[in-house]
Design an enzyme around this catalytic site. Sequence first.
Site, mmCIF file in Angstrom:
data_model
loop_
_atom_site.group_PDB
_atom_site.id
_atom_site.type_symbol
_atom_site.label_atom_id
_atom_site.label_comp_id
_atom_site.label_asym_id
_atom_site.label_seq_id
_atom_site.Cartn_x
_atom_site.Cartn_y
_atom_site.Cartn_z
ATOM 1 N N ASN A 35 32.468 -1.921 30.941
ATOM 2 C CA ASN A 35 31.180 -1.343 30.543
ATOM 3 C C ASN A 35 30.184 -1.405 31.700
ATOM 4 O OD1 ASN A 35 30.701 -4.128 30.370
ATOM 5 N ND2 ASN A 35 29.076 -3.840 28.848
ATOM 6 N N ASP A 107 25.414 -2.811 20.656
ATOM 7 C CA ASP A 107 26.420 -3.536 21.456
ATOM 8 C C ASP A 107 27.703 -3.761 20.656
ATOM 9 O OD1 ASP A 107 24.720 -3.693 23.581
ATOM 10 O OD2 ASP A 107 24.268 -5.813 23.378
#
Length: 364
Positions: A35, A107
């Site tokens: 990420n 998230d």
Amino acid sequence: MLNSNKRSITLDTKNPEGKKVLEDLVKICDVMVENFAPGALDRMGFSWERIQELNPRIILASVKGFGPGPFEDCKVYENVAQCTGGSASTTGFRDGLPLVTAAQIGDSGTGLHLALGIVTALYQRTLTGKGQKVLCAMQDAVLNLCRVKMRDQQRLDRGPLREYSQFGEGIPFGDAVPRAGNDSGGGQPGRILKCKGWETDPNAYIYFITQAPVWEKICDVIHEPDWKTNPAYATPAARLPHLNEIFTRIESWTMAHTKFEAMEILNKYDIPCGPVLSMKEIAEDRSLYATGTLVEIDHPTRGKYLTVGNPIKLSDNDVEVERSPLLGEHTDEILANVLGLSGAELERVKASGAVGQPVRLAAE
Ligand SMILES: CC(C)(COP(=O)(O)OP(=O)(O)OC[C@H]1O[C@@H](n2cnc3c(N)ncnc32)[C@H](O)[C@@H]1OP(=O)(O)O)[C@@H](O)C(=O)NCCC(=O)NCCSC(=O)C(=O)O
């Protein structure tokens, strides 16, 4: 809490030796998850084409803030995704600020979507033999979790959203889905109501749903038997304009009980409700430990801590929750046992500085 059951290797991929280690890992691993900011992996020399060249069976799973489009180069954090995915504009009270939610839908929500993408790709690979790239944008994941509000956006074209309390309050709707406070909708209007002790306990509240099939039982519990037959209250549609009055009456009942007493009484009648549990109350709930949903872990540097175990229970897959690793705890083990490095080769990687302790600027 986020790294249970993982091993940790520290690796500077901009060091040629480190890059070689990552290439070697790519060659033998099933899944690569990253990420980094948009473009960072390419700049490291790991474009999707290069990764496929190294291992055509690998699955590359990426989280980015946005998918392709005007914002694709932006760096994104949790609350940015909540705002851009439709959650913030629809959370909070109509006359207040948009609110972010405490649930990490940006998230963790994106991570969950990504995990589903990974297992799908792994399964597809058993049929095709080929890996693929899995991308989940945080904006998209938040939007997916808010899809009911996208439904409401389209319903707005046909008229007011009658289950929103602002309808009963006679407040006109604009052209976008408004914030609806704690309303829940349709034939199941719900609100958060005060319970005994609310004056001093910030969590003395219960969620109460006036579910249509149990309306008569609700009338009995709150001692309003006339509301069962009175045409102004007897049907879900008739009740919509009176929701504030109805919930005020129900609240005068809930305020006479603790949230747990109210839950016990209401459950007897199958009236859907849920006490607002504080994190403290949840942490003290032994039944959650019995199921492995909460786990106490011993950590070599932090001592004991609580973590959330696997909320998904599998009948034939009972993995024990292990503590998160220390940063770089398994660097040597991975180099030696996973990549099979030894002797001069291992010494060369270590001497290069590619696997030392990293500088941790971001967290400071
Ligand atoms: C989260 C970020 C905003 C953090 O941005 P940054 O702190 O600037 O980190 P970057 O990913 O851009 O990485 C910075 C640079 O470090 C480099 N970099 C990173 N790791 C390494 C290693 N191991 N070795 C060598 N270089 C490295 C990377 O290539 C970049 O170099 P250069 O090539 O020189 O640029 C971004 O990574 C991002 O948008 N990620 C995708 C969305 C996401 O996952 N967001 C959730 C965050 S958690 C969250 O929301 C929350 O905590 O709240």
